[in-house]
Structures are given as structure tokens and as C-alpha cells.
Design a protein around this motif. Structure first.
Motif, short mmCIF file in Angstrom:
data_model
loop_
_atom_site.label_atom_id
_atom_site.label_comp_id
_atom_site.label_asym_id
_atom_site.label_seq_id
_atom_site.Cartn_x
_atom_site.Cartn_y
_atom_site.Cartn_z
N LEU A 32 0.83 -0.88 0.39
CA LEU A 32 0.02 0.44 -0.17
C LEU A 32 0.65 1.04 0.23
CD1 LEU A 32 -2.92 -1.14 2.39
CD2 LEU A 32 -2.88 -1.05 -0.09
N GLU A 33 0.36 2.07 -1.12
CA GLU A 33 1.22 3.48 -0.83
C GLU A 33 1.40 4.25 0.15
OE1 GLU A 33 1.64 7.16 -4.24
OE2 GLU A 33 1.81 5.07 -5.27
N ARG A 34 -0.09 4.61 0.42
CA ARG A 34 -0.75 5.40 1.07
C ARG A 34 -2.18 5.27 2.64
NH1 ARG A 34 -0.32 10.66 0.16
NH2 ARG A 34 -2.41 11.63 0.81
N PRO A 35 -1.49 4.15 3.16
CA PRO A 35 -2.23 3.59 4.23
C PRO A 35 -2.64 3.89 5.22
CG PRO A 35 0.29 2.50 4.32
CD PRO A 35 0.57 3.70 3.72
N THR A 36 -4.30 3.94 6.30
CA THR A 36 -4.83 4.31 6.90
C THR A 36 -4.49 3.50 7.65
OG1 THR A 36 -6.14 6.14 5.35
CG2 THR A 36 -7.03 5.10 7.49
N LEU A 37 -4.28 3.63 9.26
CA LEU A 37 -3.98 3.24 10.70
C LEU A 37 -5.30 2.77 11.08
CD1 LEU A 37 -2.91 0.44 12.09
CD2 LEU A 37 -1.15 2.94 12.97
N LEU A 38 -6.13 1.91 11.66
CA LEU A 38 -7.21 2.41 13.23
C LEU A 38 -6.58 1.78 14.44
CD1 LEU A 38 -9.79 3.22 14.56
CD2 LEU A 38 -11.16 1.10 12.65
N ASP A 39 -6.53 1.92 15.16
CA ASP A 39 -6.32 1.26 16.13
C ASP A 39 -7.26 1.88 17.25
OD1 ASP A 39 -3.87 0.05 17.61
OD2 ASP A 39 -3.74 2.12 19.14
N LEU A 40 -8.31 0.57 17.44
CA LEU A 40 -8.24 0.09 18.80
C LEU A 40 -7.80 -0.03 20.20
CD1 LEU A 40 -10.83 -1.63 16.97
CD2 LEU A 40 -10.89 0.45 16.75
N GLY A 41 -9.03 0.43 21.10
CA GLY A 41 -8.39 0.44 22.50
C GLY A 41 -6.72 1.11 22.65
N SER A 42 -6.34 2.40 22.18
CA SER A 42 -5.11 2.93 21.70
C SER A 42 -4.39 3.30 23.18
CB SER A 42 -4.99 4.27 20.77
OG SER A 42 -5.75 3.86 19.26
N GLY A 43 -4.74 3.04 24.00
CA GLY A 43 -4.57 3.42 25.41
C GLY A 43 -2.98 4.59 24.97
N VAL A 64 -8.60 5.27 19.14
CA VAL A 64 -9.49 4.92 19.76
C VAL A 64 -9.80 4.77 20.87
CG1 VAL A 64 -12.11 4.12 19.20
CG2 VAL A 64 -10.71 4.96 17.37
N ASP A 65 -9.82 5.65 21.74
CA ASP A 65 -9.81 4.83 23.15
C ASP A 65 -11.16 5.62 23.87
OD1 ASP A 65 -7.60 3.51 24.67
OD2 ASP A 65 -8.66 4.90 26.30
N ALA A 88 -5.36 11.20 13.88
CA ALA A 88 -7.18 11.67 14.83
C ALA A 88 -6.97 11.11 16.14
CB ALA A 88 -8.22 11.98 14.05
N PHE A 89 -7.62 11.63 17.37
CA PHE A 89 -7.60 10.67 18.57
C PHE A 89 -9.18 10.99 19.02
CE2 PHE A 89 -4.05 12.64 18.53
CZ PHE A 89 -3.53 11.95 18.98
N HIS A 90 -9.65 9.83 19.25
CA HIS A 90 -10.87 9.46 19.09
C HIS A 90 -11.76 8.94 20.78
CE1 HIS A 90 -11.82 10.29 14.48
NE2 HIS A 90 -10.25 9.12 14.86
N ALA A 91 -12.06 9.96 21.48
CA ALA A 91 -12.12 9.57 23.10
C ALA A 91 -13.70 8.43 22.72
CB ALA A 91 -12.02 10.66 24.16
N VAL A 92 -13.79 7.37 22.49
CA VAL A 92 -15.39 7.15 22.64
C VAL A 92 -14.61 5.40 22.44
CG1 VAL A 92 -16.18 8.75 21.06
CG2 VAL A 92 -14.73 6.34 20.13
N PRO A 93 -15.70 4.59 22.77
CA PRO A 93 -15.20 2.99 22.70
C PRO A 93 -15.14 2.26 21.89
CG PRO A 93 -17.54 3.86 24.39
CD PRO A 93 -16.80 5.06 23.24
N ALA A 94 -14.35 1.49 21.29
CA ALA A 94 -14.63 1.75 20.14
C ALA A 94 -15.23 0.77 19.34
CB ALA A 94 -13.77 0.36 20.18
N GLU A 95 -16.61 0.39 20.22
CA GLU A 95 -17.14 -0.14 19.44
C GLU A 95 -18.59 1.35 18.85
OE1 GLU A 95 -16.86 -2.47 23.54
OE2 GLU A 95 -16.34 -0.42 22.39
N SER A 96 -18.10 2.51 19.08
CA SER A 96 -18.89 3.38 18.79
C SER A 96 -18.34 5.00 18.11
CB SER A 96 -19.15 4.55 19.78
OG SER A 96 -19.23 3.40 21.06
#
Length: 177
Positions: A32-43, A64-65, A88-96
């Protein structure tokens, strides 16, 4: 945060990501040339902190945490590492978690040491909604012998390898076999 008194304690005492795990994750993004990472329960951002130097072409990271203190610590930890990547930081539960923009697709979804805390069916549905290859359920990911050995070593006998394929660092390149 039940296991640690503070995000600083978590960052100080939580074991880091093994080099072999980082290599496996980086390999999953090789084409992949320009990947996007989604990290759940990032801590405190251990997965992105390990992956960004290994895969500098990552263009977007979503952490996401539900714990804002953890995400504040992650912000400090990632600041010198993210280069041109949008973080980007998302202060929500992973499921949300919901896609931050139309057309958003995660190329790699990770969840280190946290999947067992999530509502797994809801988390997997969310992953299908925001992943590169919707309809390819994460639960069907085959675990190679190499990855299983890594996970078993990494978990130190905590017994989580068998009940989830994501929990440790087994991340799945969404849509990959």
C-alpha cells in the motif's frame, strides 16, 4: 482505568510492542502506498508509536480509546513520530467509532491487549463498516503458525490467543487473506 493509577503509569509499565510483531504489521502494509491505520483501544498509542517509524508512508492514524487521559499521553508520545501523517484521537469506545469522513477506509485495524474488553460482535460490525473490504469479517482471519507463536510468546500464557484473533497484536490487514 482499573489496572493502572494513571496514563503515565500505563505508559511506563505496559510492555511495548515486540519487534517481530511490528515487522508482521509492517509487512501487511507493504503493497500500500498511503495506508490508513485504525487502532482500537489505543491506550497511550503503543501500536502507532511502533508502526509509524517502521512504515513512514502511513498517511492517517485514528486512535480510539474511551480514556481521554490515555489519549493525551498518546498525543505527547506520537508528536515527534507522525511526520506528515494525520493523527486523529477519538475518545469513544471502539464499538462507537464512526468513520471521520465520507469514503474513509482503514487498511489496517489493530487492537493490542484490548479486544477482550470490547463488545466483540459490535466491534467487528464497526470494523466491517469502516474497513477496506466490508463484508470480510475479522473473525474469519486465519492465524498463521508464525503469528500464533508470536502471540503465545507475547501473551505469556494469559490465554487470550484462542478467544480472539485481534487481542494482542494480531492485526489484520483488512481484506487480506
Amino acid at each position: 482505568m482499573a489496572l493502572f493509577d494513571s496514563a503515565a503509569d500505563y505508559a511506563r509499565y505496559r510492555p511495548g510492542i515486540p519487534d517481530e510483531a511490528v515487522r508482521l504489521l509492517a509487512e501487511s502494509l507493504a503493497d500500500l502506498e498511503r495506508p490508513t491505520l485504525l487502532d482500537l483501544g489505543s491506550g497511550t498509542g503503543q501500536v502507532p508509536a511502533a508502526l509509524l517509524p517502521a512504515v513512514p508512508r502511513i498517511t492517517r492514524v485514528d486512535l480510539v480509546d474511551p480514556d481521554s487521559d490515555m489519549l493525551r499521553t498518546a498525543t505527547e508520545q506520537l508528536r515527534p513520530l507522525h511526520g506528515q501523517a494525520v493523527v486523529a484521537f477519538h475518545a469513544v469506545p471502539a464499538e462507537s467509532f464512526s468513520a471521520p469522513a465520507d469514503g474513509y477506509q482503514a487498511d489496517l485495524v489493530t487492537c493490542a491487549r484490548a479486544f477482550h474488553w470490547l463488545d466483540r460482535p459490535a466491534a467487528l460490525r464497526m470494523i466491517d463498516r469502516v474497513s477496506m473490504n466490508p463484508g470480510s469479517p475479522a473473525a474469519g482471519m486465519p492465524v498463521s503458525n508464525r503469528k500464533r507463536a508470536l502471540l503465545e510468546e507475547y501473551m505469556h500464557g494469559e490465554g487470550l490467543v484462542e478467544d480472539t484473533m485481534f487481542t494482542v497484536l494480531l492485526a489484520r490487514r483488512v481484506g487480506a487473506a
